[in-house]
Design a protein around this motif. Structure first.
Motif, short mmCIF file in Angstrom:
data_model
loop_
_atom_site.label_atom_id
_atom_site.label_comp_id
_atom_site.label_asym_id
_atom_site.label_seq_id
_atom_site.Cartn_x
_atom_site.Cartn_y
_atom_site.Cartn_z
N ASP A 27 0.82 -1.21 0.00
CA ASP A 27 0.00 0.00 0.00
C ASP A 27 0.86 1.26 0.00
O ASP A 27 0.66 2.16 -0.82
CB ASP A 27 -0.92 -0.01 1.23
N THR A 30 2.87 1.72 -3.36
CA THR A 30 2.04 2.14 -4.50
C THR A 30 1.51 3.56 -4.31
O THR A 30 1.38 4.32 -5.29
CB THR A 30 0.87 1.17 -4.74
N LYS A 31 1.23 3.95 -3.09
CA LYS A 31 0.79 5.33 -2.85
C LYS A 31 1.92 6.32 -3.14
O LYS A 31 1.68 7.40 -3.68
CB LYS A 31 0.30 5.50 -1.41
N TYR A 53 -4.60 9.94 -9.45
CA TYR A 53 -4.22 10.39 -8.10
C TYR A 53 -5.34 11.23 -7.48
O TYR A 53 -5.82 12.19 -8.08
CB TYR A 53 -2.93 11.19 -8.19
N ASN A 115 -4.02 3.06 5.62
CA ASN A 115 -4.82 4.28 5.53
C ASN A 115 -4.66 5.16 6.77
O ASN A 115 -4.66 6.38 6.68
CB ASN A 115 -6.28 3.95 5.29
N ASP A 127 -5.63 7.91 -2.77
CA ASP A 127 -6.33 6.92 -3.59
C ASP A 127 -5.84 7.09 -5.01
O ASP A 127 -5.48 8.19 -5.43
CB ASP A 127 -7.85 7.15 -3.53
N PHE A 128 -5.84 5.99 -5.78
CA PHE A 128 -5.31 6.12 -7.14
C PHE A 128 -5.90 5.15 -8.16
O PHE A 128 -5.62 5.26 -9.34
CB PHE A 128 -3.78 5.99 -7.14
N ASN A 143 -7.49 2.37 -3.06
CA ASN A 143 -6.06 2.04 -3.02
C ASN A 143 -5.87 0.60 -2.54
O ASN A 143 -6.84 -0.12 -2.33
CB ASN A 143 -5.33 3.04 -2.11
#
Length: 171
Positions: A27, A30-31, A53, A115, A127-128, A143
């Motif tokens: 997580d 990737t964020k 994004y 989160n 979030d993406f 996400n």
């Protein structure tokens, strides 16, 4: 009253750290990639999947977006911390034989932590992933942490429908 089994707790903790930690790491990585490069949408499958994004300052599906930040952020901090503590407690109460439930809980813990760390560090959740059907129906962006929580919860629900492995014999 059931008490948490402290039998082999180092192995249980190691399992929680491995499974939950893998989801948390995926997580966060990737964020960071989304923050670094996806300021414009990137099509994965043009008709239904983009990376886009978004800085989500509200809750899931935009919940609490009408609340002022002075109320919203403390709410997310307190409720998030309570949920994480309860999930961890439930994880340690789960018998070692319930492997799917333990995996599900560890998965949810990793996602919830992902989160929660965003909320504390950035004051929003990154979030993406954007799914849509044409130009009409858009699913709210999400996400990897959201995915972990949903997958973990879905597997726990499925596990609840399974037959118990050991039946008490009559009489």
């Amino acid at each position: 009253m059931n008490t948490p089994s402290l039998t082999n707790w180092p192995a249980r903790l190691g399992y929680l750290l491995a499974v939950g930690g893998a989801w948390f790491a995926a997580d966060q990585v990737t964020k960071q990639m989304a923050r670094d490069g996806a300021k414009r949408p990137v099509a994965v499958f043009d008709s239904w999947w983009h990376f886009h994004y978004v800085e989500n300052r509200a809750g899931a599906f935009g919940l609490f977006s009408s609340f002022g930040e002075e109320w919203r952020m403390p709410f997310f901090y307190v409720v998030g911390a309570i949920c994480i503590v309860l999930l961890i407690g439930y994880y340690f109460y789960t018998p070692p034989t319930m492997k799917l439930q333990r995996w599900s809980l560890a998965t949810m813990i990793g996602g919830a932590l992902g989160n929660y760390v965003d909320r504390v560090r950035l004051r929003y959740v990154v979030d993406f992933v954007s799914w849509h059907v044409g130009d009409r129906f858009y699913w709210p962006s999400f996400n990897i942490a959201d995915t972990a929580v949903v997958v973990g919860a879905a597997l726990m629900i499925l596990e609840s429908f399974r037959e118990p492995r050991q039946q008490l014999s009559p009489g």
